[in-house]
Design an enzyme around this catalytic site. Structure first.
Site, PDB file in Angstrom:
ATOM      1  N   ALA A 162      -1.534   1.422   7.659  1.00  0.00           N
ATOM      2  CA  ALA A 162      -1.535   1.697   6.224  1.00  0.00           C
ATOM      3  C   ALA A 162      -1.965   3.145   5.968  1.00  0.00           C
ATOM      4  CB  ALA A 162      -2.455   0.728   5.507  1.00  0.00           C
ATOM      5  N   ARG A 205      -8.357  -6.513   1.336  1.00  0.00           N
ATOM      6  CA  ARG A 205      -7.089  -5.911   0.899  1.00  0.00           C
ATOM      7  C   ARG A 205      -6.823  -6.142  -0.590  1.00  0.00           C
ATOM      8  NH1 ARG A 205      -2.686  -5.239   4.883  1.00  0.00           N
ATOM      9  NH2 ARG A 205      -3.708  -5.152   6.874  1.00  0.00           N
ATOM     10  N   GLU A 225       9.670  -4.587  -7.023  1.00  0.00           N
ATOM     11  CA  GLU A 225       8.944  -5.478  -6.100  1.00  0.00           C
ATOM     12  C   GLU A 225       9.568  -6.872  -6.157  1.00  0.00           C
ATOM     13  OE1 GLU A 225       6.444  -5.646  -3.705  1.00  0.00           O
ATOM     14  OE2 GLU A 225       6.873  -7.796  -3.818  1.00  0.00           O
ATOM     15  N   GLY A 247      -9.237  -1.487   6.982  1.00  0.00           N
ATOM     16  CA  GLY A 247     -10.089  -0.310   7.039  1.00  0.00           C
ATOM     17  C   GLY A 247      -9.214   0.932   7.037  1.00  0.00           C
ATOM     18  N   ILE A 265       0.838  -1.210   0.000  1.00  0.00           N
ATOM     19  CA  ILE A 265       0.000   0.000   0.000  1.00  0.00           C
ATOM     20  C   ILE A 265       0.867   1.252   0.000  1.00  0.00           C
ATOM     21  CG2 ILE A 265      -1.645   1.322   1.423  1.00  0.00           C
ATOM     22  CD1 ILE A 265      -2.936  -1.438   2.088  1.00  0.00           C
ATOM     23  N   ALA A 266       1.973   1.235   0.768  1.00  0.00           N
ATOM     24  CA  ALA A 266       2.849   2.419   0.808  1.00  0.00           C
ATOM     25  C   ALA A 266       3.422   2.718  -0.579  1.00  0.00           C
ATOM     26  CB  ALA A 266       3.975   2.196   1.818  1.00  0.00           C
ATOM     27  N   ARG A 283      -7.161 -14.583  12.433  1.00  0.00           N
ATOM     28  CA  ARG A 283      -7.960 -13.786  11.496  1.00  0.00           C
ATOM     29  C   ARG A 283      -8.848 -14.703  10.677  1.00  0.00           C
ATOM     30  NH1 ARG A 283      -3.467  -9.936   8.680  1.00  0.00           N
ATOM     31  NH2 ARG A 283      -5.088  -8.375   8.548  1.00  0.00           N
TER      32      ARG A 283
HETATM   33  C1  LIG Z   1      -3.697  -7.913  11.648  1.00  0.00           C
HETATM   34  C2  LIG Z   1      -3.449  -6.579  10.991  1.00  0.00           C
HETATM   35  C3  LIG Z   1      -4.508  -5.734  10.731  1.00  0.00           C
HETATM   36  C4  LIG Z   1      -4.269  -4.465  10.178  1.00  0.00           C
HETATM   37  N1  LIG Z   1      -5.335  -3.648   9.917  1.00  0.00           N
HETATM   38  C5  LIG Z   1      -5.117  -2.416   9.418  1.00  0.00           C
HETATM   39  C6  LIG Z   1      -6.215  -1.544   9.136  1.00  0.00           C
HETATM   40  O1  LIG Z   1      -7.384  -1.907   9.291  1.00  0.00           O
HETATM   41  N2  LIG Z   1      -5.933  -0.293   8.673  1.00  0.00           N
HETATM   42  C7  LIG Z   1      -4.655   0.139   8.455  1.00  0.00           C
HETATM   43  O2  LIG Z   1      -4.461   1.297   8.048  1.00  0.00           O
HETATM   44  N3  LIG Z   1      -3.588  -0.675   8.690  1.00  0.00           N
HETATM   45  C8  LIG Z   1      -3.794  -1.930   9.159  1.00  0.00           C
HETATM   46  N4  LIG Z   1      -2.751  -2.764   9.388  1.00  0.00           N
HETATM   47  C9  LIG Z   1      -1.387  -2.278   9.087  1.00  0.00           C
HETATM   48  C10 LIG Z   1      -1.134  -2.391   7.587  1.00  0.00           C
HETATM   49  O3  LIG Z   1      -1.407  -3.716   7.170  1.00  0.00           O
HETATM   50  C11 LIG Z   1       0.313  -2.044   7.251  1.00  0.00           C
HETATM   51  O4  LIG Z   1       0.679  -0.848   7.909  1.00  0.00           O
HETATM   52  C12 LIG Z   1       0.474  -1.844   5.756  1.00  0.00           C
HETATM   53  O5  LIG Z   1      -0.023  -2.948   5.028  1.00  0.00           O
HETATM   54  C13 LIG Z   1       1.947  -1.628   5.431  1.00  0.00           C
HETATM   55  O6  LIG Z   1       2.089  -1.437   4.054  1.00  0.00           O
HETATM   56  P1  LIG Z   1       3.541  -1.307   3.428  1.00  0.00           P
HETATM   57  O7  LIG Z   1       3.312  -1.056   1.981  1.00  0.00           O
HETATM   58  O8  LIG Z   1       4.359  -0.360   4.219  1.00  0.00           O
HETATM   59  O9  LIG Z   1       4.215  -2.741   3.642  1.00  0.00           O
HETATM   60  P2  LIG Z   1       3.851  -4.155   2.977  1.00  0.00           P
HETATM   61  O10 LIG Z   1       2.387  -4.286   2.731  1.00  0.00           O
HETATM   62  O11 LIG Z   1       4.504  -5.178   3.825  1.00  0.00           O
HETATM   63  O12 LIG Z   1       4.558  -4.114   1.553  1.00  0.00           O
HETATM   64  C14 LIG Z   1       5.943  -4.234   1.420  1.00  0.00           C
HETATM   65  C15 LIG Z   1       6.246  -4.693   0.013  1.00  0.00           C
HETATM   66  O13 LIG Z   1       7.666  -4.653  -0.190  1.00  0.00           O
HETATM   67  C16 LIG Z   1       8.106  -5.832  -0.822  1.00  0.00           C
HETATM   68  N5  LIG Z   1       9.509  -6.037  -0.421  1.00  0.00           N
HETATM   69  C17 LIG Z   1       9.994  -6.354   0.796  1.00  0.00           C
HETATM   70  N6  LIG Z   1      11.330  -6.434   0.781  1.00  0.00           N
HETATM   71  C18 LIG Z   1      11.711  -6.143  -0.481  1.00  0.00           C
HETATM   72  C19 LIG Z   1      12.977  -6.047  -1.114  1.00  0.00           C
HETATM   73  N7  LIG Z   1      14.121  -6.272  -0.464  1.00  0.00           N
HETATM   74  N8  LIG Z   1      13.022  -5.721  -2.447  1.00  0.00           N
HETATM   75  C20 LIG Z   1      11.860  -5.476  -3.133  1.00  0.00           C
HETATM   76  N9  LIG Z   1      10.628  -5.570  -2.574  1.00  0.00           N
HETATM   77  C21 LIG Z   1      10.555  -5.878  -1.256  1.00  0.00           C
HETATM   78  C22 LIG Z   1       7.157  -6.909  -0.291  1.00  0.00           C
HETATM   79  O14 LIG Z   1       7.117  -8.040  -1.160  1.00  0.00           O
HETATM   80  C23 LIG Z   1       5.838  -6.161  -0.240  1.00  0.00           C
HETATM   81  O15 LIG Z   1       5.133  -6.216  -1.468  1.00  0.00           O
HETATM   82  C24 LIG Z   1      -2.940  -4.041   9.907  1.00  0.00           C
HETATM   83  C25 LIG Z   1      -1.877  -4.906  10.156  1.00  0.00           C
HETATM   84  C26 LIG Z   1      -2.111  -6.172  10.673  1.00  0.00           C
HETATM   85  C27 LIG Z   1      -0.937  -7.075  10.946  1.00  0.00           C
END
Ligand SMILES: Cc1cc2nc3c(=O)[nH]c(=O)nc-3n(C[C@H](O)[C@H](O)[C@H](O)COP(=O)(O)OP(=O)(O)OC[C@H]3O[C@@H](n4cnc5c(N)ncnc54)[C@H](O)[C@@H]3O)c2cc1C
Length: 442
Positions: free
Chosen positions: A328, A116, A43, A56, A23-24, A199
């Site tokens: 997120a 998601r 990725e 959410g 998502i980031a 979950r």
């Molecule tokens: C149980 C649970 C419930 C949650 N509910 C919510 C909610 O309701 N609302 C909310 O806002 N947040 C929620 N969160 C938090 C949210 O899921 C995370 O904050 C968010 O998904 C983080 O997104 P991100 O893109 O930073 O990381 P990630 O989704 O982990 O994405 C990281 C990406 O980087 C890639 N990657 C990793 N290392 C490398 C590398 N070396 N080289 C290239 N690619 C790489 C991975 O494959 C992945 O695609 C929840 C979390 C959990 C555990």
């Protein structure tokens, strides 16, 4: 993938590498495209993947989506389920008479949930097809002063160079390790919080039959001793998303996997001190379950989110326990600031003679990232902190608060307000002003 309609003419001379397509990474990419900058996402997966669970977004996150790129907000609303009522309800799940702890208004169609994978699919539709390079696992970064560009190396042996790197590579971030610096440092990694989650997604007709309309049409959080549970509708109202968190005195047994098999019997045992409503929710979970470890960066936060022309965002920067449902959403706030600052760098590069101004493109980028760090660090660290605390409050583990509903309500209220009612426009104004001040152009 649908037909891609460009946001703007891409005229940028700025190369932006985004590591990670969660998502980031995706929201940042769409925010940059909306400002005429075409980034490249590296990725490590062979395709986009999101886990089969719900998510959410709090009202601040929706605001940040609109600021970043209205297409992001439209994508979210496309897949959300309208809550039956716009209220978040907290109950004491340990009392049979179902005591209400607190209720908060979410705003019209606020804090809605979705699956998601559905949200990710919608976001991807707005990306130009050649934005993402899959199977690119970043292993090394080099950003030395004398280098014209930052150099990146991937596990397949390929290399690339770029003007700026944004690490959106999640909780096990490689970029975080680079930003924090070489040597052994516990802040390189997130750590186990001694809580994990069961979950599951329950068919709504089954959930409705067991719980009735009120408890299935909007968010409900059930507090109780050493465990708590959250439910909200997803998938067009066809499923009830259930997340049941429990405290675990042990170490997480696997250093590689954050998800391990579990059974419903484990969950039933963890919630044996809860009332019949919560027991009914747990009982609807499938017999074979998974448990998800909660890791965070509370004990060892990153002292800052930047190093030279490299920075971190989302979980890579601030992995928070998920009890506020805001991790997120904070990644989207990060992305809004980064997109604006990188756009300002791009515009400045195009409209000024940098040599006359005695500043280089790398110099401008460093100032932009420094601004990002100043604007985001404190709020992001606070999210990690409050997420830990609210988890303890939900599970009656805060000695001063216990499960006293008045005290719990007070804690829930101010913490949620600080997240939900954040002024995103003010954050954007402040980051613009601070960057301009750094460039001495005000
Ligand atoms: C149980 C649970 C419930 C949650 N509910 C919510 C909610 O309701 N609302 C909310 O806002 N947040 C929620 N969160 C938090 C949210 O899921 C995370 O904050 C968010 O998904 C983080 O997104 P991100 O893109 O930073 O990381 P990630 O989704 O982990 O994405 C990281 C990406 O980087 C890639 N990657 C990793 N290392 C490398 C590398 N070396 N080289 C290239 N690619 C790489 C991975 O494959 C992945 O695609 C929840 C979390 C959990 C555990």
């Amino acid at each position: 993938m649908g037909t891609y309609i460009p946001d703007q003419n891409i005229t940028s001379g700025l190369d932006v590498a985004i590591i990670g397509g969660g998502i980031a990474g995706l929201t940042l990419a769409l925010g940059l495209l909306n400002r005429g900058i075409k980034p490249t996402i590296y990725e490590r997966g062979r395709s986009f993947r999101e886990i089969g669970a719900g998510i959410g977004f709090t009202p601040n996150a929706e605001w940040a989506m609109k600021v970043l790129n209205p297409k992001i907000h439209a994508a979210f609303k496309q897949v959300t389920v309208q809550n039956g009522t716009d209220w978040f309800v907290w109950m004491d799940g340990s009392q049979e008479d179902e005591a209400l702890v607190h209720k908060m208004y979410l705003g019209e169609r606020g804090f809605e949930g979705c699956a998601r994978a559905d949200f990710l699919d919608e976001l991807v539709k707005s990306l130009p097809p050649d934005t993402v390079k899959f199977s690119k696992n970043l292993v090394e970064i080099c950003d030395a002063d004398g280098l014209a560009e930052v150099e990146l190396k991937f596990s397949d042996g390929s290399k690339t160079s770029t003007n700026v790197v944004i690490g959106c590579d999640g909780i096990r971030s490689k970029v975080r390790q680079f930003v924090i610096g070489e040597g052994d440092n516990p802040a390189h990694h997130a750590h186990y919080t001694h809580k994990y989650a069961f979950r599951g997604l329950v068919p709504m007709d089954k959930a409705y039959a067991a719980l009735g309309q009120e408890k299935t049409e909007t968010r409900h959080m059930y507090l109780g001793p050493d465990a708590h549970a959250l439910t909200f509708p997803v998938a067009g109202g066809k499923l009830l998303n259930v997340v049941a968190f429990v405290t675990d005195p042990n170490q997480w047994p696997d250093s590689e996997k954050f998800t391990l098999p579990a059974t419903k019997a484990d969950a039933v045992k963890a919630f044996e001190r809860f009332n019949s409503t919560v027991k009914a929710i747990i009982d609807m979970l499938p017999d074979e379950l998974s448990k998800w470890a909660v890791f965070d960066t509370f004990d060892y936060p990153a002292p800052n989110f930047i190093r030279g022309r490299v920075c971190i965002s989302g979980d890579a920067a601030h992995a928070a326990a998920p009890y506020h449902g805001a991790g997120a959403g904070f990644a989207v706030e990060d992305a809004a600031v980064l997109a604006q600052l990188l756009s300002a760098v791009n515009e400045y590069t195009k409209s000024h003679d940098l040599e006359k101004r005695e500043i280089s493109k790398p110099g401008l980028i460093r100032k932009a990232l420094k601004t990002y760090n100043t604007i985001r660090l404190e709020r992001a660290h606070w999210l990690v902190e409050t997420s830990r605390h609210i988890g303890e409050i939900y599970q009656g583990q805060n000695a001063e608060v216990g499960l006293d509903s008045t005290k719990c309500a007070r804690e829930i209220d101010w913490r949620c307000r600080q997240i939900w009612h954040y002024d995103v426009d003010k954050m954007m104004r402040e980051s613009k002003e601070l960057f301009e001040k750094q460039l001495d152009i005000v």
